[in-house]
Design a protein around this motif. Sequence first.
Motif, PDB file in Angstrom:
ATOM      1  N   GLU A 137       8.503  47.937  11.117  1.00 62.92           N
ATOM      2  CA  GLU A 137       9.597  48.605  10.374  1.00 62.92           C
ATOM      3  C   GLU A 137      10.702  47.805  10.269  1.00 62.92           C
ATOM      4  OE1 GLU A 137       9.797  53.216  13.559  1.00 62.92           O
ATOM      5  OE2 GLU A 137       9.464  50.807  14.486  1.00 62.92           O
ATOM      6  N   LEU A 140      13.784  46.560  12.007  1.00 64.80           N
ATOM      7  CA  LEU A 140      15.008  47.046  12.880  1.00 64.80           C
ATOM      8  C   LEU A 140      13.863  47.463  13.969  1.00 64.80           C
ATOM      9  CD1 LEU A 140      15.738  49.324   9.480  1.00 64.80           C
ATOM     10  CD2 LEU A 140      16.649  47.037  11.066  1.00 64.80           C
ATOM     11  N   GLY A 141      14.560  47.452  15.208  1.00 63.55           N
ATOM     12  CA  GLY A 141      14.279  48.440  16.416  1.00 63.55           C
ATOM     13  C   GLY A 141      13.648  47.695  17.523  1.00 63.55           C
ATOM     14  N   PHE A 142      13.052  48.316  18.214  1.00 64.07           N
ATOM     15  CA  PHE A 142      12.291  47.164  19.001  1.00 64.07           C
ATOM     16  C   PHE A 142      11.073  46.680  18.571  1.00 64.07           C
ATOM     17  CE2 PHE A 142      10.626  51.313  20.256  1.00 64.07           C
ATOM     18  CZ  PHE A 142       9.695  51.609  20.465  1.00 64.07           C
ATOM     19  N   THR A 143      10.582  47.696  18.323  1.00 64.19           N
ATOM     20  CA  THR A 143       9.290  47.156  17.306  1.00 64.19           C
ATOM     21  C   THR A 143       9.375  46.086  16.424  1.00 64.19           C
ATOM     22  OG1 THR A 143       9.125  48.634  15.562  1.00 64.19           O
ATOM     23  CG2 THR A 143       7.973  49.044  17.182  1.00 64.19           C
ATOM     24  N   GLU A 145      11.505  44.167  17.011  1.00 63.46           N
ATOM     25  CA  GLU A 145      12.606  42.958  16.779  1.00 63.46           C
ATOM     26  C   GLU A 145      11.535  41.948  18.087  1.00 63.46           C
ATOM     27  OE1 GLU A 145      16.135  43.579  19.039  1.00 63.46           O
ATOM     28  OE2 GLU A 145      16.952  44.309  17.397  1.00 63.46           O
TER      29      GLU A 145
END
Length: 161
Positions: A137, A140-143, A145
Amino acid sequence: MTNLRIGHGYDVHRLSDGRRLILGGVTIPYEKGLLGHSDADVLVHAVMDALLGAAALGDIGQLFPDTAGELSGISSMTLLFRVGKALKSEGYAVVNLDATLLAQAPKIAPYREQMRSNIAQTLGISIAQVSVKATTEEGLGFTGEKLGMAAHAVALLEKIR
């Protein structure tokens, strides 16, 4: 009434130290694993929910609750086998599965064919009926990061009896 049924599955798990990373029934060398009551195979969990949804048989939380002590650490492939048996007993056959892993790392290309094979063999279907792919991703986002992983799956079933 049509004999075809479609289902969507989604699952997410946090990455954690001290756990093995298991995706599609394959143990992948990585610095962290996914946290969960079972082996936390996020890809297989999404596949199971897609299958169960298509057959209107609930979801994995209903069938395999995280409060059930006997399921602690269980292989998700064992649970997938149970889902496959439930589908057959209700008269459903899998037409195809399409699953996508959302993860920044690690790369799954070296393991993709084994994942497809594991899922197909467990369900008693052809590897040609199973698609597994992955995407990042873009940080971006929790994945993105690297805090966790998510997976989506779509299943098409046919009512055969």
